[in-house]
Design a protein around this motif. Structure first.
Motif, PDB file in Angstrom:
ATOM      1  N   VAL A 139       0.843  -1.205   0.000  1.00 20.20           N
ATOM      2  CA  VAL A 139       0.000   0.000   0.000  1.00 20.20           C
ATOM      3  C   VAL A 139       0.877   1.254   0.000  1.00 20.20           C
ATOM      4  CG1 VAL A 139      -1.675   1.338   1.328  1.00 20.20           C
ATOM      5  CG2 VAL A 139      -1.954  -1.141   1.104  1.00 20.20           C
ATOM      6  N   LEU A 140       1.943   1.237   0.796  1.00 18.98           N
ATOM      7  CA  LEU A 140       2.841   2.385   0.863  1.00 18.98           C
ATOM      8  C   LEU A 140       3.511   2.647  -0.487  1.00 18.98           C
ATOM      9  CD1 LEU A 140       3.933   4.470   2.845  1.00 18.98           C
ATOM     10  CD2 LEU A 140       5.821   2.929   3.339  1.00 18.98           C
ATOM     11  N   ILE A 141       3.864   1.590  -1.206  1.00 19.36           N
ATOM     12  CA  ILE A 141       4.483   1.740  -2.529  1.00 19.36           C
ATOM     13  C   ILE A 141       3.529   2.476  -3.470  1.00 19.36           C
ATOM     14  CG2 ILE A 141       5.187   0.459  -4.601  1.00 19.36           C
ATOM     15  CD1 ILE A 141       6.422  -1.625  -2.692  1.00 19.36           C
ATOM     16  N   PHE A 142       2.261   2.060  -3.500  1.00 19.69           N
ATOM     17  CA  PHE A 142       1.319   2.688  -4.423  1.00 19.69           C
ATOM     18  C   PHE A 142       0.970   4.114  -4.010  1.00 19.69           C
ATOM     19  CE2 PHE A 142       0.814  -0.531  -7.373  1.00 19.69           C
ATOM     20  CZ  PHE A 142       0.674  -1.769  -6.758  1.00 19.69           C
ATOM     21  N   LEU A 143       0.872   4.379  -2.705  1.00 20.99           N
ATOM     22  CA  LEU A 143       0.625   5.754  -2.261  1.00 20.99           C
ATOM     23  C   LEU A 143       1.775   6.670  -2.660  1.00 20.99           C
ATOM     24  CD1 LEU A 143      -0.872   5.261   1.319  1.00 20.99           C
ATOM     25  CD2 LEU A 143      -2.063   6.114  -0.707  1.00 20.99           C
ATOM     26  N   GLY A 152      13.189   2.181  -9.572  1.00 17.99           N
ATOM     27  CA  GLY A 152      12.696   1.085 -10.401  1.00 17.99           C
ATOM     28  C   GLY A 152      12.457  -0.189  -9.628  1.00 17.99           C
ATOM     29  N   LEU A 153      12.344  -0.108  -8.287  1.00 21.15           N
ATOM     30  CA  LEU A 153      12.169  -1.314  -7.476  1.00 21.15           C
ATOM     31  C   LEU A 153      10.766  -1.448  -6.902  1.00 21.15           C
ATOM     32  CD1 LEU A 153      15.534  -1.375  -5.489  1.00 21.15           C
ATOM     33  CD2 LEU A 153      14.878  -2.803  -7.411  1.00 21.15           C
ATOM     34  N   GLY A 154      10.028  -0.344  -6.770  1.00 21.33           N
ATOM     35  CA  GLY A 154       8.745  -0.373  -6.064  1.00 21.33           C
ATOM     36  C   GLY A 154       7.762  -1.377  -6.626  1.00 21.33           C
ATOM     37  N   LEU A 155       7.419  -1.261  -7.914  1.00 26.10           N
ATOM     38  CA  LEU A 155       6.427  -2.154  -8.508  1.00 26.10           C
ATOM     39  C   LEU A 155       6.958  -3.586  -8.603  1.00 26.10           C
ATOM     40  CD1 LEU A 155       4.941   0.117 -11.313  1.00 26.10           C
ATOM     41  CD2 LEU A 155       3.981  -0.425  -9.081  1.00 26.10           C
ATOM     42  N   PHE A 156       8.259  -3.733  -8.843  1.00 26.43           N
ATOM     43  CA  PHE A 156       8.839  -5.082  -8.885  1.00 26.43           C
ATOM     44  C   PHE A 156       8.695  -5.771  -7.526  1.00 26.43           C
ATOM     45  CE2 PHE A 156      11.515  -8.536  -9.946  1.00 26.43           C
ATOM     46  CZ  PHE A 156      12.406  -8.720  -8.894  1.00 26.43           C
ATOM     47  N   ILE A 157       8.993  -5.031  -6.443  1.00 25.54           N
ATOM     48  CA  ILE A 157       8.849  -5.598  -5.096  1.00 25.54           C
ATOM     49  C   ILE A 157       7.390  -5.916  -4.798  1.00 25.54           C
ATOM     50  CG2 ILE A 157       9.031  -5.053  -2.644  1.00 25.54           C
ATOM     51  CD1 ILE A 157      11.655  -5.786  -3.905  1.00 25.54           C
ATOM     52  N   ALA A 158       6.484  -5.008  -5.183  1.00 18.91           N
ATOM     53  CA  ALA A 158       5.057  -5.236  -4.934  1.00 18.91           C
ATOM     54  C   ALA A 158       4.590  -6.516  -5.632  1.00 18.91           C
ATOM     55  CB  ALA A 158       4.248  -4.037  -5.419  1.00 18.91           C
TER      56      ALA A 158
END
Length: 584
Positions: free
Chosen positions: A472-476, A539-545
């Protein structure tokens, strides 16, 4: 037999030389890339130091600019109380070298100095100076009222002469306007020597800071700092014999090698452009080349004694093991980076949450002090102030508890309410969004409203709450950055919707914004590691999610673009199983 052995030995030797060459090239390039990554981490640390300095000093300036006693000096000329207020502030903050109030004509009205021996004194009226010809005064007077300005990193000047030994300083100021319409300037001079020492004490690297013309401001050797002001001036290009150094740095926005030992990047320090240069520790390079030499000796000696084919098998096995180990290390590093990014986001949220109560406590104490000086401090005011202070302290304590719970290591599956879980994160993150005028809406779809969402059993799932919080924090964070990149976002574009849907076997959380969406040309790559469309993105947020959703939550994550009433937006849908048995 001897001929066969000799032939195999020659083949083995040739193969060993080729293998060593390839390994040496790979190891060197890999080592240089790893060192560039280490430098990048140190550079991010320096940028954090700069941001912390900016927030701290702007808070002080804003407090003084809104103080009624400070403003009244411009109208009434009464300075006694304000002088003691300035004196108390200089006593409480050891980095303050000088705190001044100047008239609109540049004449010092109040000035409190901290001397180099640590003594603090109020400068008498007959020693006050006129600063109307100083560049920083002119810059601050041209600012809109109550807007904080920052001078370039500079040396302290007294009576028109540079102070010696050199005294690095930074001036922070703002233009103020009294209720009677009179104007003035508040200026804070900061000692920067200790701040500079922290930057030059980086492990494994030497840090240099250059101005636009290439003169040293910061040099690990103190007698070479501030090279513009030395008896014999010299630039970094002359010192390193790199005639195109500044051209290379000015043409690049990212960290770039300028030779085998130096890497540089432009850096903004409080709205002024400088250039950061990092020099590798010579011992670091010596170890790299020594390891290559030792490997060469062992490889050649071994291949002389053992047949070539056996060596080839061992080399292939070695490379396979190294590749596997590197893959595991990279996965661990990626997860660690993601955790650190999440911590950074939440620390930012804590800073926003704490700013208001701390300012409130400061104002309450200031009111008490004012009442005491005017003999109007009664029991009612004292009790009321005590109650208000404790309310603010309780709020600070609750914020810390929430922050600690957010990062509690929780690897077990347990029952949580999705609506409550999301609002816990928004409680901490909301100040950052409000600071950017971003609104959030949490919407529950498909359920009757006969039971409060916080207590509705249909919103409960058996899952890993810590993982969902991080996703959730990544998308916010992504939506916040996308909205902030819009120069004049309207009400629709400044909104983030979080929609919760539930079914018998699964639950979904959709994150929706109207900030322009993702271009069709790159939307198929957004879940790739290290792929980013933002200038400062990792470039890591969506990959980690995606990784956490598939591997840990056993769910799915998809992206949809849409158009709504002329707006283009993004929608990420996180779907997770609802029951414990679906998570192994």
């Amino acid at each position: 037999m001897r001929k066969v052995y000799a032939l195999l030995l020659i083949i083995g030797f040739i193969v060993s030389v080729i293998c060593f060459y390839l390994f040496a090239v790979y190891n060197y390039r890999s080592g240089m890339n790893n060192m560039l990554g280490d430098i990048e981490q140190q550079h991010q640390f320096i940028k954090k130091e700069i941001e912390f300095l900016k927030e701290k000093e702007s808070s002080l300036i804003n407090m003084l600019a809104s103080d009624e006693y400070v403003l009244s000096v411009l109208d009434k000329g009464t300075t006694d109380f304000t002088r003691h207020l300035f004196l108390d502030l200089v006593h409480s903050q050891v980095e303050i070298m000088q705190l001044r109030l100047l008239s609109s004509k540049g004449m010092e009205i109040i000035r409190v100095d901290r001397l180099r021996n640590g003594d603090i004194k109020i400068i008498p009226n007959n020693e006050l100076q006129n600063k109307s010809n100083r560049y920083y005064f002119l810059d601050f007077m041209n600012l809109p009222p109550n807007v904080t300005g920052y001078s370039p990193l500079d040396l302290n000047v007294e009576q028109g002469m540079i102070e010696y030994p050199f005294n690095p300083t930074l001036r922070v100021g703002t233009r103020i306007q009294s209720t009677g319409g009179r104007e003035g300037v508040i200026v804070v001079n900061l000692y920067m020597e200790e701040w500079i020492k922290r930057l030059t004490s980086l492990p494994s690297f030497k840090f240099y800071l250059l101005d636009k013309e290439g003169f040293y401001l910061i040099h690990p050797q103190l007698d070479k700092s501030w090279s513009r002001y030395r008896q014999k001036q010299f630039t970094a290009e002359e010192y390193w014999n790199l005639p195109h150094l500044m051209e290379t740095l000015q043409d690049n926005k990212e960290l770039v090698w300028v030779n085998k030992h130096l890497a540089g990047i432009p850096i903004d320090i409080l709205n002024h452009r400088y250039y950061a240069v990092y020099e590798l520790d010579r011992n670091y390079l010596s170890l790299l080349f020594r390891s290559l030499a030792e490997f060469a000796f062992i490889t050649v000696l071994t291949l002389i004694l053992i047949l070539g084919p056996i060596i080839l098998i061992l080399v292939n096995t070695y490379h396979r093991l190294i590749s596997e180990q590197k893959g595991r290390q990279e996965d661990s590093i990626i997860m660690l980076k993601s955790k650190l990014e999440a911590q950074g986001e939440m620390l930012g949220a804590i800073a926003h949450q704490w700013r208001q109560p701390l300012n409130s406590i400061g104002l309450i104490i200031q009111d008490l002090f004012s009442a005491y000086r005017h003999n109007s401090l009664g029991p009612d005011l004292f009790i009321t102030s005590k109650k208000e202070i404790f309310e603010q302290l309780n709020f600070l304590s609750e914020t810390i508890d929430t922050f600690r719970n957010f990062f509690t290591k929780d690897i077990s599956v347990r029952k949580v309410n999705l609506y409550v879980l999301i609002n816990e994160i928004l409680h901490l993150y909301q100040p950052q969004l409000k600071a950017r005028e971003i609104e959030t809406n949490v919407i529950v779809q498909g359920l009757a409203e006969d039971v409060e969402w916080e207590n509705n059993p249909n919103l409960e799932v058996m899952t890993l709450p810590a993982d969902i919080k991080q996703i959730v924090l990544i998308f916010l964070s992504n939506s916040r950055d996308a909205i902030s990149s819009i120069k004049s976002a309207d009400e629709k574009q400044s909104c983030i919707n979080i929609e919760i849907k539930v079914s018998n076997s699964s639950s979904s959380i959709a994150f929706i914004d109207w900030a322009g969406g993702i271009p069709d040309s790159i939307k198929d790559r957004i879940f790739e590691p290290y792929f980013t469309s933002r200038e400062m993105g990792t470039g890591l947020g969506l990959f980690i999610a995606l990784t956490m959703t598939k591997n840990r939550l056993k769910g799915s994550l998809i992206y949809e673009s849409f158009e709504d009433s002329g707006y283009r937006g993004s929608k990420f849908i996180l779907e997770i199983p609802k029951n414990t048995e679906l998570i192994d």
